[in-house]
Write an enzyme that holds these catalytic residues in place. Structure first.
Site, short mmCIF file in Angstrom:
data_model
loop_
_atom_site.label_atom_id
_atom_site.label_comp_id
_atom_site.label_asym_id
_atom_site.label_seq_id
_atom_site.Cartn_x
_atom_site.Cartn_y
_atom_site.Cartn_z
N SER A 96 49.38 24.07 46.38
CA SER A 96 48.75 25.38 46.30
C SER A 96 49.75 26.39 45.74
CB SER A 96 48.27 25.83 47.68
OG SER A 96 49.38 26.07 48.53
N LYS B 150 41.99 33.01 60.00
CA LYS B 150 43.44 33.08 60.18
C LYS B 150 43.80 33.46 61.61
CE LYS B 150 44.72 31.89 56.08
NZ LYS B 150 45.41 30.60 55.86
#
Length: 367
Positions: A61, A218
């Site tokens: 990523s 998150k």
């Protein structure tokens, strides 16, 4: 890196990685004695080599690649966890890594939702960097309520795998500044801005009510990780970066960036919209990891620029190809923001010139 991704997206990431490798030479094939010298140096330090082996999830990523690159520059051997065989085959076809293990990089298959594969990937590593995040390129914002639950479960499974794996002593988990900033009500003294630091947590009910799914994911993921690590010998630290930017972030990181900017007008108005350069975030991951044997512990907010004016926000939208007008903000007329972000904890660690010799590990309160 995520469970839902198109072939075109992977190929775009690989092309960006190839360009970076050719530019920096971190993993590229090198003529002459460069690679041999590095291998000889590692062989000479074989006794301590095991202590320099770490595993990185989401290593292909935008942020994950920067973390891997930074670890290599700091002399670590890196085990790169790839989620699917398709991803691994594609990387091998592109011949980015050459032989497995060349220049300190190994690739392994490890699905973040499969505890056994995680355990096998982590076995033999002393540290784990969990940088992977679930994204859905087919979604409008790139993130859904269902994916928030998956994010939390993945974080829990990764930390549990770390606890289960005898060799692993430390884990650095990438959270987000979004896990700190969203609250229904703050006690506010109008004379001074309210400080947002590592003691602040986003309110999950507020995130649900306002469909702030990335913020919810998150927050849930980080709390799940702390619960899984509680009462164990594993040392866990979480990094909470702002919107991660840098060269190529529009091409390599569009979906998480768009999801991050959901609700951004409110963050902008309150002085809480910030960005962080990907290289600085990666460096923070490695520096914090290295200081976990000393004083480092708990959470670390990471940002390098607070977006204060409508023109700055409009430029962020333009870079991501998002339509939008220049919003008016309280800061455009030089009035002070209602809130103030604080990253003093990380700045103190990054600026420290020597490592403390005593061990002080700080617990995290999240309830």
């Amino acid at each position: 890196m995520g469970v839902l991704r198109s072939t075109q997206s992977l190929e775009a990431e690989v092309e960006e990685m190839r360009a970076a490798l050719l530019l920096h030479g971190a993993w590229a094939r090198r003529p002459g004695g460069g690679g041999a010298a590095k291998r000889a140096a590692r062989a000479a330090e074989a006794a301590g080599a095991e202590a320099r082996t770490v595993c990185v999830t989401g290593g292909t990523s935008f942020l994950g690649f920067a973390v891997v690159d930074c670890l290599l520059r700091h002399g670590y051997d890196v085990r790169l966890a790839i989620e699917t065989q398709e991803d691994l085959d594609k990387l091998r076809e592109m011949e980015i890594f050459g032989e497995n293990g060349r220049d300190g990089v190994w690739t392994v298959i490890a699905n973040v939702m499969d505890p056994e594969s995680l355990h096998e990937a982590f076995d033999g590593c002393v540290g784990v960097f969990h940088t992977s995040s679930l994204v859905d390129p087919g979604g409008i914002s790139g993130y859904t309520k269902h994916m928030a639950r998956l994010e939390a479960k993945a974080a829990e499974l990764v930390v549990e795998a770390c606890v289960r794996t005898e060799s692993v002593r430390k884990c650095v988990l990438t959270s987000s500044l979004l896990a700190c900033v969203w609250r229904q009500n703050y006690a506010h003294d109008h004379r001074f801005p309210t400080t947002i630091d590592e003691n602040c947590w986003s309110d999950e009910s507020f995130c649900r009510d306002n469909k702030l799914w990335l913020s919810l994911g998150k927050t849930m993921a980080e709390k799940a990780a702390w619960r899984a690590a509680r009462g164990t010998d594993l040392k866990l630290v979480t990094i909470c970066p702002a919107l991660v930017t840098g060269p190529g972030f529009r091409r390599r990181n569009p979906t998480p960036s768009i999801a991050y900017l959901k609700g951004a007008h409110a963050l902008l108005a309150e002085g809480l919209l910030a960005t962080a350069n990907v290289e600085k975030v990666a460096e923070a991951h490695v520096r914090v990891y290295e200081e976990m044997s000393g004083t480092a512990g708990g959470r670390y907010i990471c940002y390098d620029r607070v977006v204060r004016r409508g023109e700055e926000f409009a430029e962020l939208q333009r870079q991501l190809g998002l339509p939008g007008r220049v919003p008016a903000t309280p800061h455009d007329d030089d009035r002070p923001p209602q809130f103030q972000l604080c990253n003093r904890k990380l700045l103190a660690l990054m600026s420290a010139r020597r490592r403390c010799t005593y061990d002080a590990y700080f617990p995290v309160l999240y309830e």
